[in-house]
Enzyme design. Sequence first.
Site, PDB file in Angstrom:
ATOM      1  N   LYS A   1      18.410  40.403  38.317  1.00  0.00           N
ATOM      2  CA  LYS A   1      17.568  40.584  39.494  1.00  0.00           C
ATOM      3  C   LYS A   1      16.522  39.478  39.587  1.00  0.00           C
ATOM      4  O   LYS A   1      16.295  38.897  40.644  1.00  0.00           O
ATOM      5  CB  LYS A   1      16.893  41.947  39.359  1.00  0.00           C
TER       6      LYS A   1
ATOM      7  N   ARG B   1       9.728  46.221  38.406  1.00  0.00           N
ATOM      8  CA  ARG B   1      11.142  46.630  38.253  1.00  0.00           C
ATOM      9  C   ARG B   1      11.748  46.042  37.004  1.00  0.00           C
ATOM     10  O   ARG B   1      11.428  44.914  36.622  1.00  0.00           O
ATOM     11  CB  ARG B   1      11.984  46.071  39.408  1.00  0.00           C
TER      12      ARG B   1
ATOM     13  N   GLY C   1      20.604  51.842  38.372  1.00  0.00           N
ATOM     14  CA  GLY C   1      19.885  53.100  38.180  1.00  0.00           C
ATOM     15  C   GLY C   1      19.615  53.455  36.732  1.00  0.00           C
ATOM     16  O   GLY C   1      19.143  54.539  36.429  1.00  0.00           O
TER      17      GLY C   1
ATOM     18  N   MET D   1      17.617  51.899  34.496  1.00  0.00           N
ATOM     19  CA  MET D   1      16.250  51.743  34.005  1.00  0.00           C
ATOM     20  C   MET D   1      15.271  51.980  35.144  1.00  0.00           C
ATOM     21  O   MET D   1      15.662  52.259  36.267  1.00  0.00           O
ATOM     22  CB  MET D   1      16.102  50.392  33.350  1.00  0.00           C
TER      23      MET D   1
ATOM     24  N   ARG E   1      22.757  41.183  44.780  1.00  0.00           N
ATOM     25  CA  ARG E   1      23.586  41.020  43.578  1.00  0.00           C
ATOM     26  C   ARG E   1      25.048  41.106  44.017  1.00  0.00           C
ATOM     27  O   ARG E   1      25.340  41.555  45.124  1.00  0.00           O
ATOM     28  CB  ARG E   1      23.269  42.097  42.548  1.00  0.00           C
TER      29      ARG E   1
ATOM     30  N   HIS F   1      23.110  57.612  44.746  1.00  0.00           N
ATOM     31  CA  HIS F   1      23.403  57.396  43.324  1.00  0.00           C
ATOM     32  C   HIS F   1      24.824  57.849  42.980  1.00  0.00           C
ATOM     33  O   HIS F   1      25.588  57.121  42.343  1.00  0.00           O
ATOM     34  CB  HIS F   1      22.368  58.175  42.499  1.00  0.00           C
TER      35      HIS F   1
ATOM     36  N   SER G   1      60.491  40.208  18.732  1.00  0.00           N
ATOM     37  CA  SER G   1      59.668  41.066  19.573  1.00  0.00           C
ATOM     38  C   SER G   1      58.644  41.760  18.669  1.00  0.00           C
ATOM     39  O   SER G   1      59.018  42.532  17.788  1.00  0.00           O
ATOM     40  CB  SER G   1      60.571  42.081  20.264  1.00  0.00           C
TER      41      SER G   1
ATOM     42  N   CYS H   1      55.949  44.044  22.270  1.00  0.00           N
ATOM     43  CA  CYS H   1      56.267  45.298  22.966  1.00  0.00           C
ATOM     44  C   CYS H   1      55.445  46.463  22.448  1.00  0.00           C
ATOM     45  O   CYS H   1      55.664  47.594  22.843  1.00  0.00           O
ATOM     46  CB  CYS H   1      57.751  45.589  22.915  1.00  0.00           C
TER      47      CYS H   1
ATOM     48  N   TYR I   1      56.751  36.395  26.578  1.00  0.00           N
ATOM     49  CA  TYR I   1      56.571  37.569  27.437  1.00  0.00           C
ATOM     50  C   TYR I   1      55.782  38.660  26.732  1.00  0.00           C
ATOM     51  O   TYR I   1      55.677  38.672  25.500  1.00  0.00           O
ATOM     52  CB  TYR I   1      57.924  38.117  27.907  1.00  0.00           C
TER      53      TYR I   1
END
Length: 925
Positions: free
Chosen positions: A26, A97, A106, A108, A343, A460, A812, A880, A900
């Site tokens: 912020k 703040r 929300g 803090m 933000r 909220h 694999s 896998c 893969y």
Amino acid sequence: MATDSKKRVFAFEEGDGKNKHLLGGKGANLCEMTQIGLNVPPGFVLSTEACLDFLASPTKDLPPGLWEEVQAQMTALEKKTKKGFGAADEPLLVSVRSGSAMSMPGMMDTILNLGLNATTLKGVIKATGDERFGYDAYRRFIQLFGKIALNVDDAYFDKQFELVKKAAGVKEDVALSASDLKDAAERFLRVVQEQTGRPFPEDPYEQLLIAIKAVFGSWGGKRAVDYRRQFNITPAMANGTAVNICTMVFGNRGDDSGTGVGFTRDPGTGENVLYGEYLVNAQGEDVVAGIRTPKPLTSLKADMPEMAKQLDALRDRLESHYKEVQDFEFTIERNILYCLQTRNGKMNAVAQVRTSVEMEKQGIITKAQALLRVAPESLEQMLFPRLDPKAKVTAVASGLPASPGAASGIAVFDADRAEMLGKEQGFKVILVREETKPEDIHGFFASEGILTSRGGKTSHAAVVARGMGKCCVAGAEGIHVDVDKRIAIVGDTSFKEGDMITLDGTSGKVYLGEIPTVEPEFTDELVTLLTWADEVARIKVMANSDTPVDARRALKYGAVGIGLARTERMFNDPARLPIVIDMIVADTQEERQEALDRLLPLQQKDFKALFEVMSPFPVVIRLLDPPIHEFLPNENTLVREIAELQQLAKNAHGLTALGAAMTLMQASDKVRADVDGLRRQLDPMLVEEVIVKKERMLRKVRSLFETNPMLGHRGVRLGISFPEIYQMQIRAILEAAAECQNEGIEVHPKIKVPQVCTAEELKIVKKWVDAIHDEIKARTGKPVKFQFGTMIEVVRACMRAETLAEQSEFFSFGTNDLTQAAFSFSREDAENKFLPLYTQSEVLQDNPFEVLDEKGVGKLMELAVKWGRSVKPDLLVGICGEHGGHPAAIAFCDKIGLDYVSCSGPRVPVARLAAAHAALLAAKA
Ligand code: PEP
Ligand code: MG
């Protein structure tokens, strides 16, 4: 004077807008916004370093010199605003703040209107000519400051405020007069005196000092700590909170004032429209707390046309600068628009994907940025169920569709009970509240969905539910929630705690009872984004599927093959389990062969169906892996059933037909089925037959007993002990493939051997494969195209990768077993026994069965890849185990050169995007 040269306080004009670690998200933004010329009320930031210094101080004093820096900034602020802090004329009021490097909505505390006291209050009233406004601001400040900085329970204030409203005969706060609000303020001052034993601090600088300490302290508060734990926010990501001190502007100064929150795009759908809510003549917390239901921003044009125009311009400015959807707060004070904060907007996955694709098309971001701004894990949200459109149901209430998805659960009316019933007792829970507050957060974690009767889409409840990807219906005003009686009344019906309800967060509807859900469909934007992902990804994504239904779904999700078909799952089909059991209990090879001959066509059909669905993609079929006793009944059950049968046999002598039938009816279900199944009557001879069969099975179960079955007679070891089983499976695979080839269906079967630890094992199985293949080729005149390879899930297999590679066309990694083997943790027991303790006490950072242990297991994999490819450079390598669907593991697999990953079908989209992220981030590094 500061005792060191470290600068801890920064005016918005001077702070580095990119340094979120130092200034918090912020604070850094306020600096950046100021510096790009947005109309931000003047202020300054105390750094997170100052917070950490404060928290480290045993006396809980501000670090030396900090207070002097704050005072100097306050003096500068007085100059900029031409107002005086504590002044009787034109007093300066500020907000205090919190704000850390990571957004924790929300979590803090914030204090508004700081600086008000008896003197400055008069000044505010004099300057504004608005007594009501003055007392309104004053009573808000006393309550917030009392709660946050002086730890006075909010309930005391709420109670007094209700009394004031009752005395005034009004329901809405806005209907209170100046003298009512004055009464409220005086009552609140008395609450503080009574609860703290001291008068409310009058000196604005004392207020400021206490407030700064409270905000710093809130970083270590339970709410913030729980939040960080839940979202795995480590100190490296955010350490300490900054404190932002900002000149107050007032949205509650009349009908030319207001306050609101906006998103530059709709966070629910991603649509490219300005979205948000506002209230005329109100302060910010009215919107966030859902005390009054706000209006949509689309109405602002009618209320304040000039402001609506400026807000549109602000929106464009924010997006073109930040290149990201913004969630911003604004206040209008007497027709001047201020931007208080902005933000990056938190959105659900649907909106995140749509905005990515649309912003790329608008030229705001590149394809790579579009891909990277969507978290792979979040795509799971898009696979959330919807209510079955065929279900004929009528909603009992409706509210705002605040967070999409559908969920059923029992109604629970407070967060603690939601936690108890949901998290501890495993019930599916819907949290039902009038409105939610940050302290309800643990109830959110435990619930499937959230329903509130008050508040808007930015309340909220709505914001937090969206962030968590849980469905939420907010502001369902037709519902009267009585928390004390644990009941919700909707018109002439009601539901109480424990009653099942269903929410549809996409439509905002609420239903009684449980409603079936259906699988969601891919949106066009998701298809586009995943196509872009496939274009940049290097590593391919296959699926672990055992049935045609799963395989079809995996294909729909974009899998380019099956990386693991577990054949044992086919054995568990109820129609064939009896044959499998016959095969296991067989005493002779002939008996076993007879059972296998019956299994062969069934397996062949299984494999052919998979090949047909997946054509032309490869299908990797693993030969039988688990210990065979897993298919047999449990020893204790057999002993119990035999005893029951013996008793039954005794009772059966000399019974009439009716007596026999009645005796049989009293037997346990299983025993009745076994006996009944033969000739539908209780014949002692038949019971004896069943007993003999069960005793034989019991002997087999006892002979197969192993102390550590997972390290015992399973996988290739079993295959070598009972060659007929693997030979049947190999034949079924190759015959099915031959049939497909014959029918012109392109197939790429791959035969995979589990639990291999030495090349000798592979050689033996390979010989069978070749022999059976030769036989089919001789019969059909055509070779079958297939590959032969091995699971790598045993530590020795990694160490002997060179010799195994000589026998294999592919590797694999079975990282489930490999993790078990590398740690020597039994995967059946570890997660219930000691792993929670290990992770909580940080002996281990993560549960290695969930998060691939790159340092240990990963190291083994890396070596196996290197050594395997040293003898066979084109060796195909995949994974896998469960880790194959986890983004961090996928990035690791990409890094060590795997071809893969294979994961469960629904995780395929997550894995595709993660594969793209891996490639993009590797290219950046
Ligand atoms: C593994 O061990 O990772 C694996 C895929 O095999 P399974 O989980 O079936 O033992
Ligand atoms: Mg395994």
